[in-house]
Design a protein around this motif. Structure first.
Motif, PDB file in Angstrom:
ATOM      1  N   GLN A 120       0.844  -1.203   0.000  1.00 30.49           N
ATOM      2  CA  GLN A 120       0.000   0.000   0.000  1.00 30.49           C
ATOM      3  C   GLN A 120       0.879   1.253   0.000  1.00 30.49           C
ATOM      4  O   GLN A 120       0.500   2.281  -0.516  1.00 30.49           O
ATOM      5  N   ASP A 121       2.066   1.119   0.561  1.00 27.80           N
ATOM      6  CA  ASP A 121       2.896   2.300   0.836  1.00 27.80           C
ATOM      7  C   ASP A 121       4.026   2.415  -0.198  1.00 27.80           C
ATOM      8  O   ASP A 121       4.838   1.507  -0.324  1.00 27.80           O
ATOM      9  N   PRO A 122       4.097   3.528  -0.949  1.00 29.73           N
ATOM     10  CA  PRO A 122       5.155   3.676  -1.961  1.00 29.73           C
ATOM     11  C   PRO A 122       6.564   3.581  -1.373  1.00 29.73           C
ATOM     12  O   PRO A 122       7.475   3.050  -2.016  1.00 29.73           O
ATOM     13  N   ALA A 123       6.765   4.072  -0.150  1.00 26.92           N
ATOM     14  CA  ALA A 123       8.098   4.002   0.479  1.00 26.92           C
ATOM     15  C   ALA A 123       8.485   2.543   0.718  1.00 26.92           C
ATOM     16  O   ALA A 123       9.628   2.143   0.495  1.00 26.92           O
ATOM     17  N   GLU A 124       7.517   1.726   1.165  1.00 30.70           N
ATOM     18  CA  GLU A 124       7.772   0.291   1.376  1.00 30.70           C
ATOM     19  C   GLU A 124       8.126  -0.381   0.056  1.00 30.70           C
ATOM     20  O   GLU A 124       9.015  -1.225  -0.022  1.00 30.70           O
ATOM     21  N   ALA A 125       7.407   0.010  -1.003  1.00 26.91           N
ATOM     22  CA  ALA A 125       7.643  -0.575  -2.332  1.00 26.91           C
ATOM     23  C   ALA A 125       9.062  -0.273  -2.784  1.00 26.91           C
ATOM     24  O   ALA A 125       9.752  -1.133  -3.334  1.00 26.91           O
ATOM     25  N   ALA A 126       9.518   0.963  -2.543  1.00 28.20           N
ATOM     26  CA  ALA A 126      10.869   1.369  -2.965  1.00 28.20           C
ATOM     27  C   ALA A 126      11.925   0.555  -2.220  1.00 28.20           C
ATOM     28  O   ALA A 126      12.890   0.061  -2.823  1.00 28.20           O
ATOM     29  N   VAL A 127      11.748   0.367  -0.903  1.00 28.03           N
ATOM     30  CA  VAL A 127      12.713  -0.413  -0.107  1.00 28.03           C
ATOM     31  C   VAL A 127      12.741  -1.855  -0.601  1.00 28.03           C
ATOM     32  O   VAL A 127      13.804  -2.458  -0.774  1.00 28.03           O
ATOM     33  N   ALA A 128      11.543  -2.413  -0.857  1.00 26.55           N
ATOM     34  CA  ALA A 128      11.472  -3.806  -1.311  1.00 26.55           C
ATOM     35  C   ALA A 128      12.220  -3.975  -2.632  1.00 26.55           C
ATOM     36  O   ALA A 128      12.977  -4.930  -2.823  1.00 26.55           O
ATOM     37  N   LYS A 129      12.024  -3.026  -3.551  1.00 27.00           N
ATOM     38  CA  LYS A 129      12.707  -3.113  -4.858  1.00 27.00           C
ATOM     39  C   LYS A 129      14.215  -2.977  -4.713  1.00 27.00           C
ATOM     40  O   LYS A 129      14.984  -3.729  -5.308  1.00 27.00           O
ATOM     41  N   GLU A 130      14.632  -1.990  -3.925  1.00 30.33           N
ATOM     42  CA  GLU A 130      16.082  -1.783  -3.747  1.00 30.33           C
ATOM     43  C   GLU A 130      16.743  -3.006  -3.134  1.00 30.33           C
ATOM     44  O   GLU A 130      17.903  -3.318  -3.424  1.00 30.33           O
ATOM     45  N   SER A 131      15.992  -3.732  -2.298  1.00 33.48           N
ATOM     46  CA  SER A 131      16.596  -4.844  -1.565  1.00 33.48           C
ATOM     47  C   SER A 131      16.677  -6.131  -2.379  1.00 33.48           C
ATOM     48  O   SER A 131      17.135  -7.151  -1.869  1.00 33.48           O
ATOM     49  N   ILE A 132      16.225  -6.113  -3.638  1.00 31.19           N
ATOM     50  CA  ILE A 132      16.458  -7.290  -4.497  1.00 31.19           C
ATOM     51  C   ILE A 132      17.385  -6.933  -5.670  1.00 31.19           C
ATOM     52  O   ILE A 132      17.600  -7.737  -6.568  1.00 31.19           O
ATOM     53  N   ARG A 133      17.927  -5.700  -5.663  1.00 34.44           N
ATOM     54  CA  ARG A 133      18.861  -5.334  -6.737  1.00 34.44           C
ATOM     55  C   ARG A 133      20.129  -6.171  -6.628  1.00 34.44           C
ATOM     56  O   ARG A 133      20.520  -6.601  -5.545  1.00 34.44           O
ATOM     57  N   LEU A 134      20.773  -6.388  -7.758  1.00 35.48           N
ATOM     58  CA  LEU A 134      21.880  -7.359  -7.805  1.00 35.48           C
ATOM     59  C   LEU A 134      23.008  -6.999  -6.845  1.00 35.48           C
ATOM     60  O   LEU A 134      23.543  -7.873  -6.161  1.00 35.48           O
ATOM     61  N   ALA A 135      23.377  -5.722  -6.780  1.00 35.52           N
ATOM     62  CA  ALA A 135      24.505  -5.324  -5.918  1.00 35.52           C
ATOM     63  C   ALA A 135      24.179  -5.570  -4.444  1.00 35.52           C
ATOM     64  O   ALA A 135      25.018  -6.060  -3.679  1.00 35.52           O
TER      65      ALA A 135
END
Length: 337
Positions: A120-135
């Motif tokens: 529901q929360d855009p900030a949560e979505a951003a953290v979730a996406k960043e935390s599966i990035r390859l680096a």
């Protein structure tokens, strides 16, 4: 009748958690397929032992406890998945050799849709996406398993220290200590390979960069491609341990060892919180195009900094629900003109 309704209700309740549990197990294990196996094992264990679940915690917390134990058991073999640049130095093009390593060596790609629940929360979505990035995923794999679990639960999933302590059967003090050590390790690794600064959703400049990339790649225009790559851009090609740094070596590789990719087609995919493409190259035997790689791009400051090609198409294309053949676009129109 009551039993079958209860069973169906339990199935639905467990299934609701599949995507977020897959994301958790993927961060823990670095493997898309092992993550899906771990979640299946977690849900089967939960289903079998549900009668003993006394509801002292939420169903979600209980599932995370089971999933953590499954992952820790799987990690006792000590295998740390990695990217090619975590294992070897870059190779000058003149010495480039394609030496494969076993599948379990490599950090694996993952479609966003399989690991990112709709928050529901855009900030949560951003953290979730960043935390599966390859680096970030590669950095996680360097942590001891329990530190890895603590960091993911505290920093990515925003659990309280007391909740993590309960899940791991340990004290709040030891959770805080593990988190400090994990943060220190990640801080040391910062800057070892650009994570990229991809906005979510992509901003207009990034969209245009990708459009220009597709045009340059499909046209195999190395001058145009060079203009889009950062001068220190990195190219990797698991399962091969070869990796290249710099525009000259990357485009040099593409026009020599990789020359058969001229005339390829790219279809967009969402992978590891980053823009990517399914790469099909011309198939001289069947006509049309055959799968060659899932590409994942890292972008920073208007340039492509990372260009990661996962070549095991028999594994990756079904995972991304991609066709295993593309027909050539009909040229009947040209003939009739």
């Amino acid at each position: 009748m009551g039993d079958s309704t209860a069973t169906a209700d339990l199935d639905v309740a467990l299934e609701k958690h599949r995507t977020e549990l897959t994301g958790y197990c993927y961060r823990m294990l670095g493997s898309s397929f092992e993550a899906e196996d771990a979640v299946q094992d977690t849900l089967v264990r939960a289903w079998r032992s549900h009668d003993s679940f006394e509801g002292r915690s939420s169903l979600r917390s209980w599932l995370y406890r089971i999933a953590t134990n499954v992952c820790l058991d799987m990690l006792t073999a000590g295998n740390k998945r990695a990217r090619p640049m975590d294992l070897t130095d870059s190779t000058p093009l003149a010495q480039a050799a394609l030496s494969p390593r076993p599948d379990n060596t490599w950090l694996e790609p993952m479609p966003d849709a399989r690991v990112l629940p709709t928050p529901q929360d855009p900030a949560e979505a951003a953290v979730a996406k960043e935390s599966i990035r390859l680096a970030f995923m590669a950095a996680l794999q360097q942590l001891p398993p329990k530190q890895r679990a603590v960091l993911i639960l505290r920093e990515v999933l925003a659990w309280r220290a007391s909740e993590v302590a309960e899940l791991l059967d340990t004290s709040v003090a030891s959770v805080n200590s593990a988190l400090q050590r994990a943060r220190a390790t990640l801080a040391e690794r910062e800057g070892e390979g650009a994570e990229g600064s991809v906005s979510d959703p992509l901003d207009e400049e990034q969209q245009k960069l990708l459009e220009r990339y597709v045009k340059a790649f499909e046209g195999y225009d190395m001058t145009a491609l060079t203009a889009l790559l950062h001068e220190d851009a990195v190219m990797t090609m698991p399962p091969f341990d070869l990796w290249l740094r710099g525009t000259a070596d990357i485009t040099g590789f593409m026009t020599t060892i990789g020359a058969s990719c001229a005339g390829s087609r790219l279809l967009p995919v969402q992978a590891n919180g980053l823009p990517g493409f399914a790469h099909y190259k011309p198939d001289p035997e069947k006509g049309g195009f055959s799968p060659w790689a899932v590409q994942i791009l890292e972008i920073s400051d208007g340039r492509i900094t990372g260009f990661h090609c996962f070549l095991d198409t028999q594994r990756w294309f079904p995972l991304f629900d991609l066709p295993l053949h593309l027909e050539a676009e009909s040229d009947e129109v040209e003939k009739s003109v």
